[in-house]
Design an enzyme around this catalytic site. Structure first.
Site, mmCIF file in Angstrom:
data_model
loop_
_atom_site.group_PDB
_atom_site.id
_atom_site.type_symbol
_atom_site.label_atom_id
_atom_site.label_comp_id
_atom_site.label_asym_id
_atom_site.label_seq_id
_atom_site.Cartn_x
_atom_site.Cartn_y
_atom_site.Cartn_z
ATOM 1 N N THR A 1 0.853 -1.185 0.000
ATOM 2 C CA THR A 1 0.000 0.000 0.000
ATOM 3 C C THR A 1 0.886 1.232 0.000
ATOM 4 O O THR A 1 1.939 1.260 0.642
ATOM 5 C CB THR A 1 -0.937 0.069 1.230
ATOM 6 O OG1 THR A 1 -0.202 0.509 2.364
ATOM 7 C CG2 THR A 1 -1.559 -1.280 1.513
ATOM 8 N N GLU A 2 0.453 2.255 -0.740
ATOM 9 C CA GLU A 2 1.315 3.414 -0.935
ATOM 10 C C GLU A 2 1.500 4.249 0.321
ATOM 11 O O GLU A 2 2.371 5.125 0.355
ATOM 12 C CB GLU A 2 0.789 4.284 -2.069
ATOM 13 C CG GLU A 2 -0.554 4.912 -1.816
ATOM 14 C CD GLU A 2 -1.125 5.546 -3.079
ATOM 15 O OE1 GLU A 2 -1.288 6.771 -3.074
ATOM 16 O OE2 GLU A 2 -1.381 4.820 -4.048
ATOM 17 N N ASN A 3 0.699 3.999 1.352
ATOM 18 C CA ASN A 3 0.907 4.741 2.598
ATOM 19 C C ASN A 3 1.908 4.051 3.526
ATOM 20 O O ASN A 3 2.092 4.484 4.657
ATOM 21 C CB ASN A 3 -0.424 4.982 3.325
ATOM 22 C CG ASN A 3 -1.172 3.703 3.630
ATOM 23 O OD1 ASN A 3 -1.185 2.779 2.823
ATOM 24 N ND2 ASN A 3 -1.820 3.644 4.782
#
Length: 224
Positions: A48-50
């Site tokens: 996930t990009e976070n």
């Protein structure tokens, strides 16, 4: 007459195509459903990009950790061996070609593989592209998960995108509720049809000249 499959069924269909050992990012919205349908026993590492590598499926209602979310702010789980890291490091993974597959939603996909998925230009719409552009150009394979038709009945598969582009020539395959399409040689090739759809009915819905991929294993292979 059945012409569509559900989003859950489509998510399962996509999950079945993700190869063993892949590093995968699931875009905001419907693509996140894929996490709940990954085949048991197949090692697929979700990013996930976070800042999480090793994301698991959605948690049960009584096991939600409010500090553990994906990029769409949905609660998720972390599998054994998961890693957390800075947002900038996450984007370096995306931009650096370290993801094997990403699954993104779409407003439009052109027959040249161009993707438009962040803005329709409507006032009050999502104000920025977020990480979609980085995923579109950074992942080795870009899959799109979307309904074939927009709410107004128009096709999301088009000759040329009219909405602002996310990426150019980046989409390899489009999974829709009516059929699966490969993008090759400036043309959509029908790979698999669902329900009573045929190459001919899909051509009518999209207004496009469709071909059939050599890998087709459905009645669609009897078409053009």
């Amino acid at each position: 007459m059945t012409t569509r499959i559900s989003r859950e069924q489509l998510a399962a269909r996509i999950a079945a195509d993700i190869p063993e050992g892949s590093f995968v990012n699931l875009g905001i919205g419907a693509p996140t459903l894929v996490a709940d349908h990954l085949p048991a026993g197949r090692e697929i590492i979700l990013h996930t990009e976070n800042g999480l590598l090793g994301m698991g499926p959605a948690p049960e209602a009584d096991r939600i950790d409010p500090d553990l979310i994906n990029a769409g702010k949905q609660p998720v789980t972390a599998l054994p061996g998961a890693a957390y890291f800075h947002h900038a490091d996450s984007f370096a993974m995306m931009r650096g070609g370290h993801l094997d597959v990403c699954v993104l939603g779409a407003f439009q996909v052109s027959q040249d593989g161009d993707l438009a998925n962040w803005s329709t230009g409507v006032p009050g719409a999502i104000p920025a592209v977020g990480g979609a552009m980085d995923l579109a150009i950074g992942a080795k394979s870009v899959y799109v998960m979307t309904d074939l038709l927009a709410k107004d009945g128009s096709s999301k598969l088009v000759a040329a995108c009219t909405y602002p582009l996310t990426g150019v020539g980046c989409v390899a395959r489009v999974y829709t509720d009516h059929a699966v399409f490969d993008v090759e040689g400036g043309r959509f090739l029908v790979r698999e049809v669902f329900g009573d759809n045929t190459v001919e009915t899909l051509a009518e819905l999209t207004g496009l000249d469709l071909g059939v991929t050599e890998a087709a294993t459905t009645p669609a292979s009897e078409g053009t």
